[in-house]
Scaffold this active site. Structure first.
Site, PDB file in Angstrom:
ATOM      1  N   ARG A   6      12.678  19.707 -22.721  1.00  0.00           N
ATOM      2  CA  ARG A   6      12.897  19.409 -21.186  1.00  0.00           C
ATOM      3  C   ARG A   6      13.074  20.506 -20.583  1.00  0.00           C
ATOM      4  O   ARG A   6      15.061  21.150 -20.541  1.00  0.00           O
ATOM      5  CB  ARG A   6      12.486  18.613 -20.283  1.00  0.00           C
ATOM      6  N   GLY A   7      12.591  21.254 -19.682  1.00  0.00           N
ATOM      7  CA  GLY A   7      13.040  22.638 -18.509  1.00  0.00           C
ATOM      8  C   GLY A   7      13.178  24.246 -19.028  1.00  0.00           C
ATOM      9  O   GLY A   7      13.457  25.040 -18.303  1.00  0.00           O
ATOM     10  N   CYS A   8      12.396  23.995 -20.656  1.00  0.00           N
ATOM     11  CA  CYS A   8      12.481  25.482 -21.162  1.00  0.00           C
ATOM     12  C   CYS A   8      11.518  26.280 -20.836  1.00  0.00           C
ATOM     13  O   CYS A   8      10.198  25.240 -20.845  1.00  0.00           O
ATOM     14  CB  CYS A   8      12.668  25.270 -22.446  1.00  0.00           C
ATOM     15  N   SER A   9      11.543  27.727 -20.415  1.00  0.00           N
ATOM     16  CA  SER A   9      10.192  28.234 -20.237  1.00  0.00           C
ATOM     17  C   SER A   9       9.254  28.475 -21.071  1.00  0.00           C
ATOM     18  O   SER A   9       8.370  28.393 -21.366  1.00  0.00           O
ATOM     19  CB  SER A   9      10.419  29.721 -19.323  1.00  0.00           C
ATOM     20  N   ALA A  10       9.794  28.318 -22.774  1.00  0.00           N
ATOM     21  CA  ALA A  10       8.886  28.474 -23.813  1.00  0.00           C
ATOM     22  C   ALA A  10       9.730  27.289 -24.901  1.00  0.00           C
ATOM     23  O   ALA A  10      10.539  26.636 -24.445  1.00  0.00           O
ATOM     24  CB  ALA A  10      10.292  29.677 -24.538  1.00  0.00           C
TER      25      ALA A  10
END
Length: 135
Positions: free
Chosen positions: A45-49
């Site tokens: 969670r929380g990754c742009s990719a």
């Protein structure tokens, strides 16, 4: 894969474009992660990719992580993180200063904040996995 210290030495002599290329090459060298393991349960969670991390336990009790991303630079960042923890005992992983090991790469200043925002979440997931298996 090369060692983190060798990579650090090489990285500091590269210009920005070559650093990007190096990260992309590191990502290409990641062990393939089967598509069947790329699920909502393995998504960081929380990754742009999109980033997936799947831990396995070796016969000797060490942790081995399969990981992948849908972005080339992000895969390279994953490879850097894994160089600090791959195939190590859970207690060793917990004792490792992963952020400190990555500090020489100065990723926050080398890459956009979108590229680096998920790193703490990935590290937290790795530590949580190590805590589960260290108990």
């Amino acid at each position: 894969m090369t060692s983190l210290s060798d990579l650090t030495d090489e990285y500091e002599f590269l210009d920005a474009d070559d650093r990007y290329r190096l990260l992309i090459e590191l990502g290409k060298a990641l062990e393939p992660m089967p598509d069947a393991l790329k699920t909502d349960a393995t998504l960081v969670r929380g990754c742009s990719a999109a980033v997936w991390v799947y831990p396995t336990v070796r016969d000797d009790g060490s942790l081995h992580f399969l990981a992948d991303s849908n972005a080339a630079i992000t895969k390279g960042i994953i490879a850097l993180v894994l160089l600090t923890v791959q195939d190590r005992a859970p207690g060793d992983i917990l004792a490792t200063d992963i952020e400190g090991a990555l500090a020489p790469f100065d990723l926050r200043n080398q890459l956009s904040s979108n590229r680096t925002q998920g790193i703490p979440n990935m590290i937290a997931l790795i530590r949580a996995t190590a805590e589960r298996y260290a108990a």
